[in-house]
Motif scaffolding. Structure first.
Motif, PDB file in Angstrom:
ATOM      1  N   GLY A 125      26.349 -11.249  44.242  1.00  0.00           N
ATOM      2  CA  GLY A 125      27.879 -10.731  44.164  1.00  0.00           C
ATOM      3  C   GLY A 125      28.240 -10.465  42.633  1.00  0.00           C
ATOM      4  N   ASP A 126      27.392 -10.385  41.610  1.00  0.00           N
ATOM      5  CA  ASP A 126      27.553 -10.610  40.137  1.00  0.00           C
ATOM      6  C   ASP A 126      28.076  -8.966  40.097  1.00  0.00           C
ATOM      7  OD1 ASP A 126      27.732 -10.329  37.440  1.00  0.00           O
ATOM      8  OD2 ASP A 126      25.880 -11.616  37.241  1.00  0.00           O
ATOM      9  N   PRO A 127      29.181  -8.609  39.506  1.00  0.00           N
ATOM     10  CA  PRO A 127      29.549  -7.312  39.298  1.00  0.00           C
ATOM     11  C   PRO A 127      28.933  -6.462  38.178  1.00  0.00           C
ATOM     12  CG  PRO A 127      31.253  -8.906  38.293  1.00  0.00           C
ATOM     13  CD  PRO A 127      30.232  -9.710  39.311  1.00  0.00           C
ATOM     14  N   LYS A 128      28.329  -7.274  37.387  1.00  0.00           N
ATOM     15  CA  LYS A 128      27.159  -6.948  36.101  1.00  0.00           C
ATOM     16  C   LYS A 128      26.154  -6.392  36.500  1.00  0.00           C
ATOM     17  CE  LYS A 128      27.225 -10.659  33.857  1.00  0.00           C
ATOM     18  NZ  LYS A 128      26.767 -11.563  32.558  1.00  0.00           N
ATOM     19  N   LEU A 129      25.645  -6.774  37.538  1.00  0.00           N
ATOM     20  CA  LEU A 129      24.519  -6.043  38.494  1.00  0.00           C
ATOM     21  C   LEU A 129      24.746  -4.728  39.185  1.00  0.00           C
ATOM     22  CD1 LEU A 129      22.836  -9.432  39.860  1.00  0.00           C
ATOM     23  CD2 LEU A 129      22.288  -8.149  37.977  1.00  0.00           C
ATOM     24  N   LEU A 130      25.997  -4.775  39.815  1.00  0.00           N
ATOM     25  CA  LEU A 130      26.379  -3.616  40.200  1.00  0.00           C
ATOM     26  C   LEU A 130      26.674  -2.503  39.279  1.00  0.00           C
ATOM     27  CD1 LEU A 130      27.304  -2.091  42.679  1.00  0.00           C
ATOM     28  CD2 LEU A 130      29.557  -2.931  42.408  1.00  0.00           C
ATOM     29  N   ARG A 131      27.290  -2.720  38.262  1.00  0.00           N
ATOM     30  CA  ARG A 131      27.444  -1.870  37.282  1.00  0.00           C
ATOM     31  C   ARG A 131      26.061  -1.339  36.674  1.00  0.00           C
ATOM     32  NH1 ARG A 131      31.753  -5.234  35.738  1.00  0.00           N
ATOM     33  NH2 ARG A 131      30.452  -6.298  34.068  1.00  0.00           N
ATOM     34  N   GLY A 132      25.105  -2.110  36.247  1.00  0.00           N
ATOM     35  CA  GLY A 132      23.848  -1.892  35.755  1.00  0.00           C
ATOM     36  C   GLY A 132      23.138  -1.019  36.832  1.00  0.00           C
ATOM     37  N   SER A 133      23.244  -1.252  38.431  1.00  0.00           N
ATOM     38  CA  SER A 133      22.538  -0.348  39.318  1.00  0.00           C
ATOM     39  C   SER A 133      23.302   1.161  39.260  1.00  0.00           C
ATOM     40  CB  SER A 133      22.883  -0.979  40.694  1.00  0.00           C
ATOM     41  OG  SER A 133      22.433  -0.102  41.681  1.00  0.00           O
ATOM     42  N   ILE A 134      24.495   1.224  39.022  1.00  0.00           N
ATOM     43  CA  ILE A 134      25.304   2.423  38.972  1.00  0.00           C
ATOM     44  C   ILE A 134      24.533   2.986  37.535  1.00  0.00           C
ATOM     45  CG2 ILE A 134      27.376   3.726  38.223  1.00  0.00           C
ATOM     46  CD1 ILE A 134      28.679   1.605  40.075  1.00  0.00           C
ATOM     47  N   GLN A 135      24.667   2.349  36.559  1.00  0.00           N
ATOM     48  CA  GLN A 135      24.032   2.862  35.271  1.00  0.00           C
ATOM     49  C   GLN A 135      22.367   3.573  35.357  1.00  0.00           C
ATOM     50  OE1 GLN A 135      24.597  -0.145  32.284  1.00  0.00           O
ATOM     51  NE2 GLN A 135      26.664   0.037  32.446  1.00  0.00           N
ATOM     52  N   ALA A 136      21.815   2.680  36.115  1.00  0.00           N
ATOM     53  CA  ALA A 136      20.498   3.024  36.295  1.00  0.00           C
ATOM     54  C   ALA A 136      20.218   4.461  37.139  1.00  0.00           C
ATOM     55  CB  ALA A 136      19.628   2.126  36.803  1.00  0.00           C
ATOM     56  N   ALA A 137      21.137   4.632  38.333  1.00  0.00           N
ATOM     57  CA  ALA A 137      21.231   5.516  39.356  1.00  0.00           C
ATOM     58  C   ALA A 137      21.709   6.921  38.512  1.00  0.00           C
ATOM     59  CB  ALA A 137      22.104   5.310  40.322  1.00  0.00           C
ATOM     60  N   GLU A 138      22.541   6.692  37.660  1.00  0.00           N
ATOM     61  CA  GLU A 138      23.142   8.008  36.766  1.00  0.00           C
ATOM     62  C   GLU A 138      22.029   8.330  35.889  1.00  0.00           C
ATOM     63  OE1 GLU A 138      27.786   6.570  36.280  1.00  0.00           O
ATOM     64  OE2 GLU A 138      26.292   5.969  34.711  1.00  0.00           O
ATOM     65  N   LEU A 139      21.080   7.476  35.065  1.00  0.00           N
ATOM     66  CA  LEU A 139      20.008   8.020  34.620  1.00  0.00           C
ATOM     67  C   LEU A 139      19.198   8.770  35.330  1.00  0.00           C
ATOM     68  CD1 LEU A 139      18.339   7.971  31.830  1.00  0.00           C
ATOM     69  CD2 LEU A 139      17.619   5.823  32.546  1.00  0.00           C
TER      70      LEU A 139
END
Length: 270
Positions: free
Chosen positions: A42-56
């Motif tokens: 449930g760590d929101p930093k992980l979700l933000r990181g996942s979004i960044q990787a998908a955008e890449l």
């Protein structure tokens, strides 16, 4: 939680820092690993990181590569997860937009097109739940039907993903049928919910929720006057609660619903 869009080339990396890496890790796999880590913590930093990787990943893969559509679909799912967490309207808008782009950009013969359609449909259900926009639930239902149309029926069983789409379609039909009090729609929802439960093994982690899903559809029929389903509703909820972990977040609401069903049975003598 199953891996959905791919896998990274390494299993021993820092999940927060992985999204920033470029040459050594496949970005779609990194995004999926971060999503799985978010589902556990449930760590929101992980979700933000996942979004960044998908955008890449959207930038890295050419449009005719199936991974390009998969990255767009990942962003649909991830922004929906962000919406569920933050309730920011912009996330839901992005989820639907990315979902539409994923379906549109999926090349001919894409083996996971049904996943992209399902991800978009789930985002549209969220739109319906928050706005009651009938076009959204109609589109979601059409997408789930489309998933079933293109997914193969395997010899000896339907396959786990197809069973999941049966359950998704049942839930979407329940939403529409309950709002309209439409018996035909609710009866169809019950058929799909029964099919999903029938083909879900008793020891499967989704079995409890499939019991509850069928109970919810039958409760929708009860609420239109079909009181003959009350006993089955009570049975589905009772069995589902028996299988759900004590810490499951859905338990309080399900226990409350079960108490209401028992009271209705006493009131109507059924």
């Amino acid at each position: 939680m199953a891996r959905w869009f791919g896998k990274s080339r390494s299993k021993s990396y820092d999940p927060v820092g992985a999204a920033a890496e470029s040459e050594h890790l496949e970005p779609l796999g990194v995004s999926d690993d971060l999503r799985l880590a978010y589902s556990r913590t449930g760590d929101p930093k992980l979700l933000r990181g996942s979004i960044q990787a998908a955008e890449l990943a959207v930038q890295v893969y050419p449009v005719d590569d199936v991974r390009h559509a998969a990255a767009l679909s990942a962003l649909c799912m991830l922004h929906r997860l962000s919406w569920e967490r933050e309730r920011a309207a912009a996330d839901l808008i992005k989820a639907v937009d990315y979902g539409r782009r994923a379906v549109d950009k999926s090349p001919p013969g894409d083996p996971v097109l049904s996943r992209h359609m399902s991800s978009l449909a789930t985002a549209l259900q969220e739109v319906y739940d928050s706005t009651q926009d009938e076009e959204s639930i109609d589109e979601a239902i059409a997408l789930y039907r489309g998933c079933l149309d293109i997914m193969p029926v395997r010899a000896g069983g339907l396959g786990e993903e197809r069973v999941g789409q049966e359950s998704n379609l049942a839930n979407a039909l329940l939403r529409k049928g309950r709002t309209l009090k439409d018996l035909a729609i609710l009866d169809e929802a019950a058929r799909h919910a029964r099919a999903a439960l029938r083909d879900t093994p008793d020891d499967h982690p989704m079995h409890a929720l499939r019991l509850v899903n069928l109970g919810g559809v039958l409760l929708g029929l009860v609420q239109t006057g079909r009181h003959e389903h009350m006993a089955a509703v009570e049975d589905m909820y009772t069995r589902g609660l028996r299988e759900l972990p004590q810490t499951h977040p859905a338990r309080p609401g399900l226990e409350q619903t079960l108490a209401v069903v028992k009271a209705l049975r006493r009131q109507h003598g059924v």
